[in-house]
Structure formats: C-alpha cells, structure tokens
Design a protein around this motif. Sequence first.
Motif, PDB file in Angstrom:
ATOM      1  N   LEU A  26      79.208  28.320  34.872  1.00 43.04           N
ATOM      2  CA  LEU A  26      78.731  29.141  35.984  1.00 43.04           C
ATOM      3  C   LEU A  26      79.843  29.966  36.616  1.00 43.04           C
ATOM      4  N   SER A  27      81.088  29.672  36.275  1.00 40.05           N
ATOM      5  CA  SER A  27      82.202  30.473  36.785  1.00 40.05           C
ATOM      6  C   SER A  27      82.320  31.810  36.062  1.00 40.05           C
ATOM      7  N   TYR A  28      81.571  31.970  34.993  1.00 42.97           N
ATOM      8  CA  TYR A  28      81.576  33.235  34.251  1.00 42.97           C
ATOM      9  C   TYR A  28      80.702  34.255  34.980  1.00 42.97           C
ATOM     10  N   HIS A  29      81.243  35.439  35.234  1.00 38.48           N
ATOM     11  CA  HIS A  29      80.524  36.461  35.993  1.00 38.48           C
ATOM     12  C   HIS A  29      80.228  37.712  35.171  1.00 38.48           C
ATOM     13  N   GLY A  30      80.494  37.652  33.884  1.00 42.56           N
ATOM     14  CA  GLY A  30      80.271  38.831  33.057  1.00 42.56           C
ATOM     15  C   GLY A  30      78.818  39.266  32.994  1.00 42.56           C
ATOM     16  N   TRP A  31      77.890  38.322  33.198  1.00 44.89           N
ATOM     17  CA  TRP A  31      76.473  38.669  33.126  1.00 44.89           C
ATOM     18  C   TRP A  31      76.062  39.637  34.237  1.00 44.89           C
ATOM     19  N   HIS A  77      70.837  46.295  32.059  1.00 43.15           N
ATOM     20  CA  HIS A  77      69.510  45.692  31.929  1.00 43.15           C
ATOM     21  C   HIS A  77      68.953  45.931  30.527  1.00 43.15           C
ATOM     22  N   SER A  78      68.468  44.869  29.930  1.00 46.51           N
ATOM     23  CA  SER A  78      67.902  44.870  28.570  1.00 46.51           C
ATOM     24  C   SER A  78      68.945  45.176  27.498  1.00 46.51           C
ATOM     25  N   LYS A  79      70.239  45.213  27.884  1.00 43.29           N
ATOM     26  CA  LYS A  79      71.311  45.404  26.904  1.00 43.29           C
ATOM     27  C   LYS A  79      72.346  44.308  27.109  1.00 43.29           C
ATOM     28  N   MET A  80      72.003  43.134  26.663  1.00 48.53           N
ATOM     29  CA  MET A  80      72.855  41.974  26.872  1.00 48.53           C
ATOM     30  C   MET A  80      73.696  41.715  25.628  1.00 48.53           C
ATOM     31  N   SER A  81      74.970  41.462  25.840  1.00 48.75           N
ATOM     32  CA  SER A  81      75.861  41.210  24.718  1.00 48.75           C
ATOM     33  C   SER A  81      75.571  39.846  24.100  1.00 48.75           C
ATOM     34  N   ARG A  82      76.077  39.655  22.900  1.00 53.58           N
ATOM     35  CA  ARG A  82      75.861  38.385  22.219  1.00 53.58           C
ATOM     36  C   ARG A  82      76.549  37.248  22.962  1.00 53.58           C
ATOM     37  N   ALA A  83      77.734  37.526  23.510  1.00 55.48           N
ATOM     38  CA  ALA A  83      78.462  36.490  24.252  1.00 55.48           C
ATOM     39  C   ALA A  83      77.671  36.042  25.478  1.00 55.48           C
ATOM     40  N   THR A  84      77.056  37.000  26.175  1.00 55.67           N
ATOM     41  CA  THR A  84      76.261  36.648  27.354  1.00 55.67           C
ATOM     42  C   THR A  84      75.022  35.851  26.962  1.00 55.67           C
ATOM     43  N   LYS A  85      74.405  36.200  25.837  1.00 60.20           N
ATOM     44  CA  LYS A  85      73.234  35.451  25.379  1.00 60.20           C
ATOM     45  C   LYS A  85      73.611  34.007  25.034  1.00 60.20           C
ATOM     46  N   ILE A  86      74.750  33.841  24.372  1.00 61.82           N
ATOM     47  CA  ILE A  86      75.211  32.484  24.044  1.00 61.82           C
ATOM     48  C   ILE A  86      75.522  31.711  25.322  1.00 61.82           C
TER      49      ILE A  86
END
Length: 263
Positions: free
Chosen positions: A69-74, A79-88
């Motif tokens: 939860l300390s990750y803030h990249g999301w 919107h609707s363009k989420m990176s693979r790292a954020t999805k993982i």
Amino acid sequence: WLIVVVGVMSTMYAKIDPSLGVIAKINRTLDATGYLSSRTQNVVSGVLFGTGLWVALIVTMRYSLKVLLSYHGWMFAEHSKMSRATKIWMMMVRVFSGRKTMLYSFQTSLPRLPVPAVQDTVSRYLEPVKPLMKEAEFKRMTALAQDFAVSLGPRLQWYLKLKSWWATNYVSDWWEEYIYLRGRGPLMVNSNYYAMDLLYITPTHIQAARAGNGIHAILLYRRKLDREEIKPILLGSTVPLCSAQWERMFNTSRIPGEETDTI
C-alpha cells in the motif's frame, strides 16, 4: 488459528515434523518441568508451534500489505490505461487483503503518513500564494520561506519525523484540535452531519412514528458497526481508506468550550 493448529497436529500424528525441529525443542523444555506426560507434551508443543506459526503468518501478511500500500504509482496511471506493474500490484493487494474484509481489517496495514522534505513544503506553500500577493510581497515571503527552510525548518522537521514514528498520522491530533475543536463556526453546516428520514415521500405525518423509524434505522446501523459488518471504503475496489472515523460515531460528545471544545 484453528485450521493452522489442526494442520500442525495432523502432520505430527503422521510422523512428519513441520517445524524443522522446533517442536522437539519445545518438547524438551516441557519435559524438564516433569509435570506433563509425553502425550500431553506433544499436544502442547504442537499447539504452541501452531499458534506461533499463525501469528507469524498474520504479521507477515500485514507487513507485506503495508509495503504494497506504500506504492503510489497507481495514482498517476491514466484511466483505462494501466501498466502491467500496476495490474500485478493490484492483484497482490487483493491477495494479501483476504476475501472477507471487515471495517477495521486494514487499520494495522495502512502505511504511515510520509513526512515531506522542508524544501518541498516551502515550494508547495509559495506556489499557491503567489497569485494572491503583489510582487514585492511575494519576494518578501519567498525570502522568509527560504530563511525558514535553512534555520528553524530542519529542527522542526526532526521533531516531526520523531512523531511520525509513533503516530500513524502525525497530523490527525493537530487537525482535530486546531481546525475542528477550535473552530467557532456553526456546527450544523460546517462540521456535524445530520440525517433525515425521507425527502420526497412522507409515509406518515405522525412525528413520533417518523422519529421511531429514524431511531430504528440508526440502531440497525450501529449494530452493523459494532459487528464490523460495514465494508471499508476501497478506491478502485482495491486501495483501502482509513476507517478511524467510525470509531467515535456513537458514544461520543463534543463539549463546548470558550476557546476550544473537548471530546
């Protein structure tokens, strides 16, 4: 807890040591007391190891969730363009969050509020006040802000970092006292919330019946609150928000004071 303990005991009766020798050490310690039989020692050792394993798993999952939860990249993803790292990352957060979340399930896993650098605070202050000041006033304010950043600021920053280590949110108590409790404005529209039974439909004009219906609904809500059946607020169905506001929704009064109120 029961599932972990039963699993440990089952492997023990199957002549398999899941503890890599820890249960045997507990057995030897209990054997030195001379008060327990061999069978009782095995049961107690298994229960102690299972309990310790369960606690270790809970602590590990909570700490892992806090790190995630300390990750803030999301926040900065389109919107609707989420990176693979954020999805993982979102998938891992959901895994460590568990399936059945209660109101306060995430409280111990929420990351601490970070302390910004002094220069960042000064820059963020000067940016919004610039349009509100004349050029000469802004130059004077810039000089004062920079002087604060190199003189008093670092010492106050050190105190603030110390507070951030023992308080999950180093702003909450100050905000509550100086903004909320010392506010002298009307409470009804500025601070306190209120409830109405119905806006456009009037099932009855009997005031006692409407009041009773409102009280009944409030008590039903309180029952859910006491049982933590209210779901925590999740951003994007993944990131939890703090649920501390619900702790004092009932059985709490704001006592008026001349300069500041008390709770």
